[in-house]
Structures are given as C-alpha cells and as structure tokens.
Design a protein around this motif. Structure first.
Motif, short mmCIF file in Angstrom:
data_model
loop_
_atom_site.label_atom_id
_atom_site.label_comp_id
_atom_site.label_asym_id
_atom_site.label_seq_id
_atom_site.Cartn_x
_atom_site.Cartn_y
_atom_site.Cartn_z
N GLU A 35 17.41 4.50 1.99
CA GLU A 35 16.17 5.27 1.68
C GLU A 35 16.11 7.10 1.38
N SER A 36 15.59 7.10 -0.16
CA SER A 36 16.14 8.56 -0.41
C SER A 36 15.13 9.34 -0.60
N LEU A 37 13.92 8.38 -0.79
CA LEU A 37 12.80 9.30 -1.31
C LEU A 37 11.83 9.44 0.39
N HIS A 38 11.99 8.97 0.88
CA HIS A 38 10.60 9.01 2.04
C HIS A 38 11.67 9.52 3.70
N ARG A 61 16.95 11.48 5.52
CA ARG A 61 16.77 10.55 3.76
C ARG A 61 18.68 11.07 3.22
N ARG A 66 20.35 9.85 -2.94
CA ARG A 66 20.35 11.01 -3.25
C ARG A 66 20.75 11.82 -4.84
N GLU A 69 20.64 8.84 -7.51
CA GLU A 69 19.85 8.97 -8.53
C GLU A 69 19.39 9.92 -9.76
N PRO A 219 9.35 18.34 -5.20
CA PRO A 219 9.56 17.32 -4.20
C PRO A 219 8.66 16.08 -4.16
N PRO A 220 9.22 14.62 -4.30
CA PRO A 220 10.68 14.56 -2.83
C PRO A 220 11.50 13.85 -4.22
N ILE A 221 11.58 14.37 -5.44
CA ILE A 221 12.31 14.02 -6.61
C ILE A 221 13.90 13.98 -5.78
N PRO A 222 15.29 13.32 -6.22
CA PRO A 222 15.66 13.15 -6.04
C PRO A 222 16.72 14.40 -6.95
N GLU A 223 17.06 15.71 -6.90
CA GLU A 223 17.48 16.43 -8.26
C GLU A 223 18.66 17.23 -7.72
#
Length: 272
Positions: A35-38, A61, A66, A69, A219-223
């Motif tokens: 899980e990378s977002l929640h 997470r 993350r 992605e 958030p929560p976009i992984p960058e």
C-alpha cells in the motif's frame, strides 16, 4: 583522446544508472505491491525488511512502493513537459529565423519577455497563479522552457539558411514547407536532442522543488519532492525518510546530465 574516452565512460555510467533506476521502479510497482497511498498507523516507521525494503513512513506506507510510483510519475510529467517545450519552441524558432522581418521581431520580443526572469522563479509564479497540481506544474515548465529551444533553433537556422544547398533548393522552386521540413529541420535535431537530454534533469529538479514547496503533487500522491516535504519534521529521528527520495532525485538528475554531456561530446566529435 583521453577526454573523449572519459566522456564515453561517463555516458555509459549515466545510462547504467538510469537503467538501474528503471528496474527499481518496475520492481517497486509490479513486484512489491504494498500500500502506497492509504495510511496504516500500526505500521509506522518500520525498519527496512524483506516486505518493506526501504521501511515505512510516518503514515505506515511502504517507502519503496512510493519511491517507485513517484519515479514513474516524475518521469511521465518530465517527458510530457519536455515534449511540450520542444513542440512549441522548435517550430517558433524555425518560423522566426526563416521568415525574418516583423515575424522574427515579434517572436523574439516574446522570447525576450519570458527570458527576463530565471526559469525557476517564473515557474513558481505561474504555478502559484494557476494553483497547486502536477498539471499546472507541467504548464509552468512548458511556459518557461520553450524559450531555450526557440533561441537554439533560430540561431541554427539563421546560419543554415545561408548555405548553398538551401539557396539552391529555393532557386529551383522548392516550397517553403519542404525547405523547412526536409532541409532545415534535420539541422536542428542533434542540438535539440542534446539540449533535451540536459534539460530532463533540470525539469525533474523543478518538479521536485515545486512539489516540495507545495505547488506540485498533492497528498497522497507519491512524488519525490513531496516526499521530502512530508519527511522534514522527522529528519532527526527518521533520516531515511528524506535521504532516500533525495538520493533518487540526485541519481536521476546525475544520470541525465551524464547522458547529455556524452551526447554533446559526441556531437562535437562528429562535427569535426
């Protein structure tokens, strides 16, 4: 000769780094499907393990997922931004140099207007006016970067269009579109590719910087830049949260710079 060999080694090193980062991203997205977002507060700050190669962040997470992605997202936005700058800057530079006169004057005054401020400052202004999002960051980058390609293309075409083969093509009645497409555009391609490879690293830095300032990915976009910002409060207790995305940014930018330097040196050698 020794300098040429060194440049070749650095070019291959850049390709090697970039290929390694690509493999890491693919593994992170398709193999480690964590899980990378929640958030999962029961998994906060876990140490690196087989399940979580880079551990977990302050919200539980998977950092590895993350990072992977976020890398793919950054490369997508960077590639789209670069494509936009090339597709705007190169045609405008071609038209400006080939047409000359008032058209050239108008286009170059617009170019001069955009060139007054540094790229990053102007990108901050545009992204701030449009609002925080990656789409607006893309627009901001295209708006500030096309100028370099227009100038490069114009300078090349001004020199190229006076050569005998261009004058001969025009004298036998070749249409302007054919002269531009078949004869002048190929002269710009090598320089454009070299500049684009060098610019890729700069664009990645702009995206990460704007996201770090809160103007890019939300958030929560992984960058990677946003991950650096999220990790700031925990740097003293959990330094890996900042070290890992910072290292990824450094290696990616370094890879593109090495590749760009190698291409520039290759272009110089071939032109001798």
């Amino acid at each position: 000769m020794k300098d040429k060999i060194t440049k070749g080694v650095l070019f291959r090193l850049g390709v090697f780094f970039l290929a390694g980062l690509g493999v890491l991203m693919i593994i992170g997205v398709f193999v480690f499907t964590n899980e990378s977002l929640h958030p999962d507060m029961s998994q906060r700050f876990l140490a690196p393990s087989r399940e979580y190669p880079f551990g977990t962040d302050h919200l539980g997470r998977c950092i590895f997922s993350r990072i992977a992605e976020g890398g793919l997202l950054t490369l997508q936005v960077s590639t789209l931004s670069l494509a936009g700058t090339v597709f705007i800057g190169v045609p405008l530079g071609l038209i400006s140099a080939y047409a000359g006169g008032k058209i050239d004057t108008v286009i170059m005054r617009i170019v001069d207007g955009f060139a007054i401020l540094p790229d990053f400052i102007l990108a901050i202004v545009i992204a701030g006016l449009l609002g925080p999002s990656l789409q607006n960051v893309l627009i901001a980058i295209v708006a500030v970067k096309w100028v370099q390609y227009a100038r490069l293309t114009r300078g090349t075409i001004l020199s190229e269009k006076q050569k005998e083969y261009i004058l001969a093509a025009r004298s036998i009645g070749c249409r302007h579109v054919r002269v531009l497409w078949k004869h002048l555009l190929p002269a710009v391609v090598p320089q454009t590719i070299t500049l684009a490879s060098l610019d890729m690293g700069k664009i990645i830095l702009i995206i990460a910087s704007l996201s770090y300032l809160g103007l890019g990915a939300q958030p929560p976009i992984p960058e990677w830049g946003a991950m650096l910002n999220d990790a700031r409060p925990y740097f003293q207790t959990e330094p890996l949260l900042m070290i890992i995305p910072g290292t990824m940014i450094f290696l990616t930018v370094l890879s593109f710079n090495l590749i760009g330097d190698g291409l520039r040196e290759s272009l110089k050698i071939n032109s001798l």
